[in-house]
Motif scaffolding. Sequence first.
Motif, PDB file in Angstrom:
ATOM      1  N   LYS A  34       0.735  -1.285  -0.302  1.00  0.00           N
ATOM      2  CA  LYS A  34       0.118   0.225  -0.057  1.00  0.00           C
ATOM      3  C   LYS A  34       1.247   1.163   0.145  1.00  0.00           C
ATOM      4  O   LYS A  34       0.509   2.360  -0.297  1.00  0.00           O
ATOM      5  CB  LYS A  34      -0.975  -0.122   0.797  1.00  0.00           C
ATOM      6  CG  LYS A  34      -1.941  -0.931   1.220  1.00  0.00           C
ATOM      7  CD  LYS A  34      -3.517   0.057   2.625  1.00  0.00           C
ATOM      8  CE  LYS A  34      -3.862  -1.767   2.927  1.00  0.00           C
ATOM      9  NZ  LYS A  34      -4.439  -1.304   3.710  1.00  0.00           N
ATOM     10  N   CYS A  35       2.083   1.213   0.273  1.00  0.00           N
ATOM     11  CA  CYS A  35       2.955   2.591   0.712  1.00  0.00           C
ATOM     12  C   CYS A  35       3.821   2.931  -0.222  1.00  0.00           C
ATOM     13  O   CYS A  35       4.154   1.797  -1.205  1.00  0.00           O
ATOM     14  CB  CYS A  35       4.109   2.057   1.459  1.00  0.00           C
ATOM     15  SG  CYS A  35       5.488   2.680   1.873  1.00  0.00           S
ATOM     16  N   ASN A  36       3.620   4.679  -0.963  1.00  0.00           N
ATOM     17  CA  ASN A  36       3.893   4.613  -1.938  1.00  0.00           C
ATOM     18  C   ASN A  36       5.530   6.182  -1.842  1.00  0.00           C
ATOM     19  O   ASN A  36       5.870   6.530  -2.748  1.00  0.00           O
ATOM     20  CB  ASN A  36       2.537   6.077  -2.428  1.00  0.00           C
ATOM     21  CG  ASN A  36       2.783   7.514  -1.950  1.00  0.00           C
ATOM     22  OD1 ASN A  36       2.646   7.413  -0.474  1.00  0.00           O
ATOM     23  ND2 ASN A  36       1.114   8.255  -1.799  1.00  0.00           N
ATOM     24  N   GLN A  37       5.584   5.580  -0.692  1.00  0.00           N
ATOM     25  CA  GLN A  37       7.160   5.984   0.045  1.00  0.00           C
ATOM     26  C   GLN A  37       6.481   7.021  -0.344  1.00  0.00           C
ATOM     27  O   GLN A  37       7.887   8.129  -0.393  1.00  0.00           O
ATOM     28  CB  GLN A  37       8.191   5.413  -1.815  1.00  0.00           C
ATOM     29  CG  GLN A  37       7.741   4.219  -1.190  1.00  0.00           C
ATOM     30  CD  GLN A  37       9.540   3.412  -1.863  1.00  0.00           C
ATOM     31  OE1 GLN A  37      10.178   3.909  -1.679  1.00  0.00           O
ATOM     32  NE2 GLN A  37       8.955   2.551  -1.029  1.00  0.00           N
ATOM     33  N   CYS A  38       5.737   7.890   0.125  1.00  0.00           N
ATOM     34  CA  CYS A  38       5.312   9.731  -0.062  1.00  0.00           C
ATOM     35  C   CYS A  38       6.481  10.565   1.937  1.00  0.00           C
ATOM     36  O   CYS A  38       7.348  11.067   1.598  1.00  0.00           O
ATOM     37  CB  CYS A  38       3.994  10.342   0.593  1.00  0.00           C
ATOM     38  SG  CYS A  38       3.737   9.801   2.254  1.00  0.00           S
ATOM     39  N   GLY A  39       6.826   9.591   2.465  1.00  0.00           N
ATOM     40  CA  GLY A  39       8.065   9.465   3.603  1.00  0.00           C
ATOM     41  C   GLY A  39       7.257  10.588   4.642  1.00  0.00           C
ATOM     42  O   GLY A  39       8.153  11.155   5.158  1.00  0.00           O
ATOM     43  N   LEU A  40       5.798  10.719   4.439  1.00  0.00           N
ATOM     44  CA  LEU A  40       5.402  11.666   5.482  1.00  0.00           C
ATOM     45  C   LEU A  40       5.435  10.951   6.806  1.00  0.00           C
ATOM     46  O   LEU A  40       5.681  11.451   7.577  1.00  0.00           O
ATOM     47  CB  LEU A  40       3.849  11.944   5.772  1.00  0.00           C
ATOM     48  CG  LEU A  40       3.598  13.162   4.484  1.00  0.00           C
ATOM     49  CD1 LEU A  40       2.199  12.640   4.118  1.00  0.00           C
ATOM     50  CD2 LEU A  40       4.028  14.321   4.391  1.00  0.00           C
ATOM     51  N   CYS A  41       5.533  10.007   6.952  1.00  0.00           N
ATOM     52  CA  CYS A  41       5.984   8.739   8.595  1.00  0.00           C
ATOM     53  C   CYS A  41       6.655   8.971   8.930  1.00  0.00           C
ATOM     54  O   CYS A  41       7.031   9.887   9.675  1.00  0.00           O
ATOM     55  CB  CYS A  41       5.580   7.315   8.457  1.00  0.00           C
ATOM     56  SG  CYS A  41       6.355   6.884   7.133  1.00  0.00           S
ATOM     57  N   GLN A  42       8.121   9.750   8.020  1.00  0.00           N
ATOM     58  CA  GLN A  42       9.369   9.259   8.576  1.00  0.00           C
ATOM     59  C   GLN A  42       8.843  10.967   9.265  1.00  0.00           C
ATOM     60  O   GLN A  42       9.947  11.411  10.193  1.00  0.00           O
ATOM     61  CB  GLN A  42      10.283   9.671   7.678  1.00  0.00           C
ATOM     62  CG  GLN A  42      11.281   9.283   7.376  1.00  0.00           C
ATOM     63  CD  GLN A  42      12.224  10.115   6.830  1.00  0.00           C
ATOM     64  OE1 GLN A  42      12.019   9.991   5.954  1.00  0.00           O
ATOM     65  NE2 GLN A  42      13.716  10.165   6.934  1.00  0.00           N
ATOM     66  N   GLU A  70      -0.656   9.416  10.420  1.00  0.00           N
ATOM     67  CA  GLU A  70      -0.781  10.680   9.844  1.00  0.00           C
ATOM     68  C   GLU A  70      -0.214   9.870   8.332  1.00  0.00           C
ATOM     69  O   GLU A  70      -0.683  11.010   6.238  1.00  0.00           O
ATOM     70  CB  GLU A  70       1.009  11.350   9.713  1.00  0.00           C
ATOM     71  CG  GLU A  70       0.160  12.164  10.446  1.00  0.00           C
ATOM     72  CD  GLU A  70      -1.093  12.900  10.919  1.00  0.00           C
ATOM     73  OE1 GLU A  70      -1.010  13.379   9.659  1.00  0.00           O
ATOM     74  OE2 GLU A  70      -1.408  13.224  12.001  1.00  0.00           O
ATOM     75  N   CYS A  71      -0.310   8.848   7.709  1.00  0.00           N
ATOM     76  CA  CYS A  71       0.062   8.228   6.423  1.00  0.00           C
ATOM     77  C   CYS A  71      -1.600   8.359   5.218  1.00  0.00           C
ATOM     78  O   CYS A  71      -2.582   7.990   6.360  1.00  0.00           O
ATOM     79  CB  CYS A  71       0.151   6.248   6.318  1.00  0.00           C
ATOM     80  SG  CYS A  71      -0.388   5.341   4.646  1.00  0.00           S
ATOM     81  N   PRO A  72      -1.402   8.887   4.524  1.00  0.00           N
ATOM     82  CA  PRO A  72      -2.238   9.540   3.665  1.00  0.00           C
ATOM     83  C   PRO A  72      -2.482   8.094   3.226  1.00  0.00           C
ATOM     84  O   PRO A  72      -3.619   7.382   2.576  1.00  0.00           O
ATOM     85  CB  PRO A  72      -1.532  10.675   2.253  1.00  0.00           C
ATOM     86  CG  PRO A  72      -0.196   9.784   2.599  1.00  0.00           C
ATOM     87  CD  PRO A  72       0.017   9.342   4.122  1.00  0.00           C
TER      88      PRO A  72
HETATM   89  S1  SF4 Z   1       3.013   7.875   5.418  1.00  0.00           S
HETATM   90 FE1  SF4 Z   1       4.329   6.401   5.026  1.00  0.00          FE
HETATM   91  S2  SF4 Z   1       4.000   4.496   5.089  1.00  0.00           S
HETATM   92 FE2  SF4 Z   1       2.269   5.837   4.299  1.00  0.00          FE
HETATM   93  S3  SF4 Z   1       2.694   6.266   2.075  1.00  0.00           S
HETATM   94 FE3  SF4 Z   1       3.692   6.977   3.254  1.00  0.00          FE
HETATM   95  S4  SF4 Z   1       6.328   6.574   3.232  1.00  0.00           S
HETATM   96 FE4  SF4 Z   1       4.241   5.104   3.417  1.00  0.00          FE
END
Ligand code: SF4
Lengths: 83, 284
Positions: A34-42, A70-72
């Motif tokens: 499911k993850c799109n690697q947006c990086g928001l979690c980080q 927060e993960c979209p």
């Molecule tokens: S918030 Fe993290 S886990 Fe969720 S989609 Fe973005 S990178 Fe992936």
Amino acid sequence: MSGRARLALSKPTTGAAGRTGSWRVFRPVIDTEKCNQCGLCQMYCPDAAIDEELNVDLNFCKGCGICANECPKKAIEMVREET
Amino acid sequence: MLKGTSACAGCSSSLSLRYVLKGAGPDTVLVIPASCSSVIQGIYPNTALNIPVYNIAFAAAAACASGMSNAFRAVGKKTNVIVYAGDGGTLDIGIQSMSGAFERGTDFLYICYDNEEYGNTGMQRSGSTPLGARTTTTPAGKTDEKKDIDAIITAHDPPYLATACSAYPQDLFKKVKKALAIRGPAFIHILVPCPSGWRFPPEKTIEIGRLAVKSGMWILYEREYGRLAISSPSKAAMKNPIPLENYLAPQGRFAGISPKALDILKQRITQKIQRLTEEEKGIC
Ligand code: SF4
Ligand SMILES: Cc1ncc(C[n+]2csc(CCOP(=O)(O)OP(=O)(O)O)c2C)c(N)n1
Ligand code: SF4
Ligand code: SF4
């Protein structure tokens, strides 16, 4: 020993408050499908427990759940730790 | 900032500190008066911060930073001197030395991270606690209003002043960079929702910060050499704020807030939005 050694100087230490991962009740599990690697979690992890490759450092993750909230993509599930 | 700090799970003050340190870089010293941050920093002989930190009594933080900054500049060093203090340490206890440092034009950055309470000692009210909020010393809700520290600092006419919120870390990062690039005293006031004191679940920390901005209860802006610019997240929020109740309801500290207090909070939001909108247009 020089006099300096007696100064009350603290040294930078990872885990200055111990292995804070032991505080955790729920652990974040990332679903890489499911993850799109947006990086928001980080970006939002207060404890910098998620690295650039999105690995969670379970030694120090406190299980706050911010990353999952927060993960979209809703790609992170908070799973109860076994006791 | 290294992993494994003693901050509560979901603490947005430590999130903010991460971005402050990212923005500031390694040639930086921190001055931290007693607060959650001095605890987060770690217990001797270990520290979670990998830059020099000076712990100091509340009343002396800005004075200490002033001396450090002068000493660095005297030997030609550009080292950033940053005070990272809580709202109690800033609005209440450290205000006089801070005022002095701004008056003398100290080349430093004073950051007040605002959890709207004395967090470290058990969530007592501070001058920054909003009207109606329950704390351990205002169990029926605070009867006084939040002190406007930004107006007080603005009266010192510093070259840079900004507000930020932990829910917008990139905005904070940019503001820290800007503040440090400017010579002279700079002030950044960061709203940092505190799950333990505001009584909401830790996973909501970022959400609560966003609601604070969207409701207009917290407005993001910067004032550079006296010129006001509203930051983008607040631009939309000021035109069309969400109901204040959306921000208050998830927080236990506002449970049972009196209609009168709620009404005053709403009036203050409307007034502040109007005042800042006019100031940005150059009307006042
Ligand atoms: S918030 Fe993290 S886990 Fe969720 S989609 Fe973005 S990178 Fe992936
Ligand atoms: C002169 C003095 N009075 C009281 C204290 C006790 N004390 C330590 S931290 C603290 C509260 C600080 O509150 P704030 O600055 O808002 O920071 P926070 O703990 O919320 O991060 C107090 C009252 C002290 N250390 N020194
Ligand atoms: S649960 Fe909290 S501490 Fe753990 S990785 Fe997610 S945001 Fe970081
Ligand atoms: S009391 Fe609040 S500000 Fe202090 S460490 Fe805990 S969450 Fe952070």
